[in-house]
Motif scaffolding. Sequence first.
Motif, short mmCIF file in Angstrom:
data_model
loop_
_atom_site.label_atom_id
_atom_site.label_comp_id
_atom_site.label_asym_id
_atom_site.label_seq_id
_atom_site.Cartn_x
_atom_site.Cartn_y
_atom_site.Cartn_z
N PRO A 106 0.87 -1.77 0.36
CA PRO A 106 0.35 -0.05 -0.02
C PRO A 106 1.14 1.48 0.11
N LEU A 107 1.71 1.39 0.44
CA LEU A 107 3.18 2.04 0.75
C LEU A 107 3.48 2.47 -0.90
N ILE A 108 3.21 1.41 -1.48
CA ILE A 108 4.67 1.67 -2.58
C ILE A 108 3.32 2.07 -4.39
N GLU A 109 1.86 1.75 -3.86
CA GLU A 109 0.89 2.02 -4.22
C GLU A 109 0.79 3.26 -3.77
N ASP A 110 0.91 4.28 -2.70
CA ASP A 110 0.85 5.71 -2.22
C ASP A 110 1.70 6.22 -2.90
N ILE A 111 2.63 6.17 -3.06
CA ILE A 111 3.67 6.49 -4.02
C ILE A 111 3.46 6.91 -5.48
N ASN A 112 3.00 6.29 -6.28
CA ASN A 112 3.09 5.48 -7.47
C ASN A 112 1.05 7.23 -7.90
N GLU A 113 1.00 7.10 -6.70
CA GLU A 113 -0.73 7.92 -6.96
C GLU A 113 0.22 9.35 -7.24
N THR A 114 1.18 9.24 -5.74
CA THR A 114 1.33 10.44 -5.28
C THR A 114 2.47 11.19 -6.46
N TRP A 115 3.39 10.53 -7.39
CA TRP A 115 4.38 10.90 -8.21
C TRP A 115 3.23 10.85 -9.62
N LYS A 116 2.19 10.65 -9.31
CA LYS A 116 1.19 10.52 -10.55
C LYS A 116 0.23 12.44 -10.96
N GLU A 117 -0.33 11.89 -9.32
CA GLU A 117 -0.44 13.22 -9.40
C GLU A 117 0.58 14.38 -9.64
N ALA A 118 1.27 14.38 -9.12
CA ALA A 118 2.06 15.32 -8.64
C ALA A 118 2.25 15.81 -10.39
N TYR A 119 2.62 14.33 -11.34
CA TYR A 119 3.07 14.99 -12.38
C TYR A 119 1.79 15.62 -13.28
N VAL A 120 0.66 15.53 -13.48
CA VAL A 120 -0.79 15.66 -13.82
C VAL A 120 -0.60 17.01 -12.91
N ARG A 121 -0.38 17.51 -11.92
CA ARG A 121 -0.70 19.01 -11.56
C ARG A 121 0.64 20.40 -12.34
N ALA A 122 1.77 19.33 -12.20
CA ALA A 122 2.77 20.26 -13.01
C ALA A 122 2.57 20.38 -14.47
N LYS A 123 1.98 19.58 -14.86
CA LYS A 123 1.48 19.71 -16.48
C LYS A 123 0.68 20.77 -16.64
N LYS A 124 -0.36 20.89 -14.98
CA LYS A 124 -1.61 22.28 -15.89
C LYS A 124 -0.70 23.51 -15.70
#
Length: 124
Positions: A106-124
């Motif tokens: 679950p921690l690895i999955e959370d890291i994955n989701e966090t980096w995905k969200e950061a990537y999306v926000r950085a693209k805006k």
Amino acid sequence: MYSNGYNVYKNNAVNYASKEQLLLMLVEGAVKFCKIARQAIIDKDVKKAHNALIRTQDIFSELMISLDTSVGDWAVQLFNVYAFIKEKLVEANMSKKLEIIDEILPLIEDINETWKEAYVRAKK
């Protein structure tokens, strides 16, 4: 024939990816290989579990190496999280205990989701 085309596509995807995209590929790979290891432990396939856990460890080693801890406390804390996960992966690989995988997946999955969200926000 088709597997060769897929390999070319895959190589091109890595070779032409941005640093951010490579980071996402790494953390997605960590989730994938940790899940493979989990299933292999359930299936009592020691070799497959070992190989998947080693690949996951290698991914976290790469994440740790590429992290610039001079940018702030958050980076140091993230480095420590990566180190904790890697330590648990080594422990899971030595013991092949499902409980350890269930603790860190679950921690690895959370890291994955966090980096995905950061990537999306950085693209805006």
